[in-house]
Design a protein around this motif. Structure first.
Motif, PDB file in Angstrom:
ATOM      1  N   UNK A  17       0.809  -1.219   0.000  1.00  0.00           N
ATOM      2  CA  UNK A  17       0.000   0.000   0.000  1.00  0.00           C
ATOM      3  C   UNK A  17       0.844   1.272   0.000  1.00  0.00           C
ATOM      4  N   UNK A  18       2.162   1.128   0.082  1.00  0.00           N
ATOM      5  CA  UNK A  18       3.055   2.278  -0.072  1.00  0.00           C
ATOM      6  C   UNK A  18       3.728   2.776   1.185  1.00  0.00           C
ATOM      7  N   UNK A  19       3.612   2.069   2.304  1.00  0.00           N
ATOM      8  CA  UNK A  19       4.328   2.509   3.515  1.00  0.00           C
ATOM      9  C   UNK A  19       5.821   2.558   3.238  1.00  0.00           C
ATOM     10  N   UNK A  20       6.494   3.594   3.739  1.00  0.00           N
ATOM     11  CA  UNK A  20       7.949   3.599   3.552  1.00  0.00           C
ATOM     12  C   UNK A  20       8.704   3.173   4.800  1.00  0.00           C
ATOM     13  N   UNK A  21       8.019   2.980   5.907  1.00  0.00           N
ATOM     14  CA  UNK A  21       8.648   2.413   7.107  1.00  0.00           C
ATOM     15  C   UNK A  21       7.543   1.760   7.931  1.00  0.00           C
ATOM     16  N   UNK A  22       7.943   0.825   8.787  1.00  0.00           N
ATOM     17  CA  UNK A  22       6.982   0.163   9.678  1.00  0.00           C
ATOM     18  C   UNK A  22       7.537   0.196  11.096  1.00  0.00           C
ATOM     19  N   UNK A  23       6.692   0.569  12.051  1.00  0.00           N
ATOM     20  CA  UNK A  23       7.068   0.417  13.453  1.00  0.00           C
ATOM     21  C   UNK A  23       6.290  -0.770  13.997  1.00  0.00           C
ATOM     22  N   UNK A  24       6.973  -1.612  14.758  1.00  0.00           N
ATOM     23  CA  UNK A  24       6.442  -2.932  15.115  1.00  0.00           C
ATOM     24  C   UNK A  24       6.607  -3.115  16.618  1.00  0.00           C
ATOM     25  N   UNK A  25       5.486  -3.193  17.334  1.00  0.00           N
ATOM     26  CA  UNK A  25       5.577  -3.430  18.780  1.00  0.00           C
ATOM     27  C   UNK A  25       5.494  -4.928  19.048  1.00  0.00           C
ATOM     28  N   UNK A  26       6.251  -5.381  20.031  1.00  0.00           N
ATOM     29  CA  UNK A  26       6.204  -6.793  20.387  1.00  0.00           C
ATOM     30  C   UNK A  26       6.374  -6.945  21.895  1.00  0.00           C
ATOM     31  N   UNK A  27       5.800  -8.009  22.412  1.00  0.00           N
ATOM     32  CA  UNK A  27       5.978  -8.295  23.838  1.00  0.00           C
ATOM     33  C   UNK A  27       6.922  -9.463  24.020  1.00  0.00           C
ATOM     34  N   UNK A  28       6.702 -10.493  23.209  1.00  0.00           N
ATOM     35  CA  UNK A  28       7.470 -11.731  23.367  1.00  0.00           C
ATOM     36  C   UNK A  28       8.721 -11.752  22.506  1.00  0.00           C
ATOM     37  N   UNK A  77      12.311  -0.494   6.161  1.00  0.00           N
ATOM     38  CA  UNK A  77      12.836  -0.802   7.485  1.00  0.00           C
ATOM     39  C   UNK A  77      11.702  -1.109   8.462  1.00  0.00           C
ATOM     40  N   UNK A  78      11.870  -2.158   9.255  1.00  0.00           N
ATOM     41  CA  UNK A  78      10.903  -2.514  10.300  1.00  0.00           C
ATOM     42  C   UNK A  78      11.581  -2.275  11.645  1.00  0.00           C
ATOM     43  N   UNK A  79      11.049  -1.297  12.388  1.00  0.00           N
ATOM     44  CA  UNK A  79      11.640  -0.883  13.667  1.00  0.00           C
ATOM     45  C   UNK A  79      10.894  -1.593  14.790  1.00  0.00           C
ATOM     46  N   UNK A  80      11.602  -2.415  15.535  1.00  0.00           N
ATOM     47  CA  UNK A  80      10.920  -3.194  16.562  1.00  0.00           C
ATOM     48  C   UNK A  80      11.147  -2.630  17.962  1.00  0.00           C
ATOM     49  N   UNK A  81      10.025  -2.460  18.660  1.00  0.00           N
ATOM     50  CA  UNK A  81      10.055  -1.856  19.992  1.00  0.00           C
ATOM     51  C   UNK A  81       9.319  -2.768  20.963  1.00  0.00           C
ATOM     52  N   UNK A  82       9.809  -2.845  22.186  1.00  0.00           N
ATOM     53  CA  UNK A  82       9.129  -3.649  23.198  1.00  0.00           C
ATOM     54  C   UNK A  82       9.148  -2.942  24.545  1.00  0.00           C
ATOM     55  N   UNK A  83       8.081  -3.148  25.316  1.00  0.00           N
ATOM     56  CA  UNK A  83       8.038  -2.616  26.680  1.00  0.00           C
ATOM     57  C   UNK A  83       8.251  -3.734  27.691  1.00  0.00           C
ATOM     58  N   UNK A  84       8.583  -4.928  27.191  1.00  0.00           N
ATOM     59  CA  UNK A  84       8.880  -6.048  28.070  1.00  0.00           C
ATOM     60  C   UNK A  84      10.392  -6.072  28.299  1.00  0.00           C
ATOM     61  N   UNK A 104      19.906   2.130   9.756  1.00  0.00           N
ATOM     62  CA  UNK A 104      19.315   0.809   9.537  1.00  0.00           C
ATOM     63  C   UNK A 104      18.719   0.246  10.822  1.00  0.00           C
ATOM     64  N   UNK A 105      17.571  -0.396  10.693  1.00  0.00           N
ATOM     65  CA  UNK A 105      17.028  -1.144  11.837  1.00  0.00           C
ATOM     66  C   UNK A 105      17.804  -2.465  11.932  1.00  0.00           C
ATOM     67  N   UNK A 106      17.634  -3.154  13.058  1.00  0.00           N
ATOM     68  CA  UNK A 106      18.373  -4.408  13.234  1.00  0.00           C
ATOM     69  C   UNK A 106      17.965  -5.450  12.187  1.00  0.00           C
ATOM     70  N   UNK A 107      16.674  -5.546  11.904  1.00  0.00           N
ATOM     71  CA  UNK A 107      16.210  -6.520  10.897  1.00  0.00           C
ATOM     72  C   UNK A 107      16.753  -6.170   9.520  1.00  0.00           C
TER      73      UNK A 107
END
Lengths: 100, 386
Positions: free
Chosen positions: B294-305, B315-322, B366-369
């Motif tokens: 759909x044209x996103x130029x970046x993704x922010x991705x929340x995860x717990x596990x 780029x997929x930026x991964x963030x966690x509060x765990x 660069x994100x880690x992924x």
């Protein structure tokens, strides 16, 4: 007293524990300006919910001020609330529609 | 707020300048992987579909493939097809060329006489394209050029409590600056759809949000399936998410609070600016695939596990509060939001910090992924292969 659980909305009947809690330990959470404690009556895993009040069988579990579903058994205050005693109920989508 | 990006003739700027090696179908995927491995600056897609499909599945595959090629992070594309698939390479190329002026070349394995001959041609085309792409200079772009995809996966109770509200704050701040965001995963609106619908900017959009959920359940029911059987996942349950409703009520917080201006079908391009929704699966890889198309130029991705996932195009930026997950999986996690759970920072403070992190990613960090070169994709399917 150090906080080890979070209340998401003042209308909730559960809090989420942010550390493991063993049976007999205190669960401490903040509600507005007040700090409230209750005793866990069974082990509560990390990130899991504990009942703040007695919830009847078929009663609603409230978090974020919204219903998470209904209970399959009585859950007394201080007990673990999770997928073993809480289930999702089907939605009534048509009643949610608004006039256009 | 501005960033250094790659301006495209058809509009929005890219934050990367990839040469995309794109298969028409599963049979072209391995050749694409080998060709991309020979050219610095090239990325490849592994595609599991594109053949033996009913029309609705073909339409979805085509939306994904053309959407990938048109994504602003892509400089140009080299297509590798087989020859007997539903939409062969020359037809896909023509379709993409009708949508964009980017350079696009294509080759068919049956026409060229096998893998090696095809790869040779594809590598030469990609090499020349990468050399051209390297000449393109970055230009200052307004943040309104940013279309951020918002995703969650491997959720636990910290997602709804902390990381999703922080990302919701990020979305609000970006939308206020003129940027756009897409929140997808409509299966994970169910149980919270009445809350999400309150953000609708019109009564029509309110009802569209409810209808998407109703249709999703009806679709599964027609196949004798129940979404509540697979949602929440076993990992979600272990992480304290007991019902689909609980998962959804936490999930929808990542979209923020601004008025929803548009509800898109899967893999569709937005026509409006602001906070946007897209009807996709809750399967994170498939949802990201559709938002990138759909044209996103970046993704922010929340995860717990914790999850390693990445995408070849954005780029997929991964963030966690765990805190435990961040410590255990630091090689895969980009940002630690656990201060929110600990109570030392608010979700609003961390949302504001994320604006700067996104700014850095737009400018090329660069994100880690991304550094690992990950290329996860999953194309959603309407029904069985035929």
């Amino acid at each position: 007293m150090e906080i080890n659980a979070l209340l998401m909305d003042s209308g909730d009947n559960v809090v989420t524990c942010i550390s493991e809690v063993a049976a007999g330990q205190q669960v401490v959470y903040r509600s507005g300006e007040k700090t409230i404690a209750l005793t866990a009556l069974e082990d509560i895993p990390y990130c899991h919910k504990i009942a703040l009040v007695d919830i009847p069988a078929g009663g609603e579990v409230i978090k974020y001020g919204e219903s998470l579903g209904k209970t399959s058994e009585v859950i007394p205050a201080g007990h673990w609330v999770a997928h073993h005693n809480l289930f999702s109920v089907p939605r009534d989508y048509d009643s949610e529609m608004i006039p256009v | 707020m501005q960033f250094w990006g790659y301006k495209r003739k058809e509009g929005r700027a890219g934050i990367r300048n990839h040469v995309l090696i794109l298969p028409t179908c599963a049979c072209g995927s391995e050749s694409c992987r080998i060709a991309a491995g020979q050219v610095r600056g090239a990325v490849n897609i592994v595609f599991n579909t594109g053949c033996s499909d009913v029309a609705a599945n073909t339409a979805m595959s085509q939306k994904i493939l053309t959407g990938f090629a048109c994504n602003p992070n892509v400089y140009g594309a080299v297509i590798i097809g087989l020859g007997c698939e539903t939409v062969p390479h020359d037809k896909l190329r023509e379709k993409i060329q009708s949508m964009t002026s980017k350079p696009v070349f294509s080759f068919g394995i049956q026409d060229e006489g096998g893998t090696l001959k095809t790869i040779e041609k594809a590598v030469r085309a990609a090499r020349d394209m990468a050399a051209e792409a390297a000449m393109q200079q970055k230009e200052l772009c307004d943040i309104s050029e940013l279309l951020l995809g918002i995703e969650c996966g491997g959720s636990d109770a910290t997602s709804g409590i902390a990381s999703n509200p922080a990302v919701g704050e990020l979305s609000d701040l970006l939308v206020d600056m003129g940027a756009s965001t897409i929140m997808s995963e409509s299966i994970e609106w169910i149980g919270g759809e009445h809350v999400l619908a309150k953000r609708a900017s019109t009564p029509e959009i309110h009802n569209q949000i409810i209808q998407v959920c109703k249709d999703y359940e009806a679709h599964l029911e027609a196949a004798g399936q129940d979404c509540r059987a697979g949602q929440p996942t076993p990992g979600n349950k272990a992480g304290g998410l007991s019902t689909l409703d609980e998962k959804s009520l936490g999930c929808i917080r990542k979209g923020g609070t601004r008025p929803v201006v548009e509800v898109l079908k899967q893999a569709e391009r937005p026509t409006k600016k602001g906070a946007i929704l897209m009807d996709t699966a809750g399967y994170d890889i498939s949802s990201v695939t559709s938002m990138v198309a759909g044209g996103c130029n970046a993704v922010i991705f929340t995860t717990g596990r914790g999850t390693p996932t990445g995408n070849a195009i954005v780029p997929v930026l991964k963030v966690t509060a765990n805190a435990r997950t961040y410590q255990k999986m630091e090689d895969n996690m980009d940002v630690d939001l656990s201060a929110i759970v600990a109570g030392t920072k608010t979700y609003k403070e961390m949302g504001a910090e994320l604006v700067h992190v996104i700014g850095d990613i737009c400018n090329g960090k660069m994100t880690k992924a991304e550094a690992f070169g990950f290329s996860d994709i999953a194309v959603d399917h309407v029904c069985r292969f035929i």
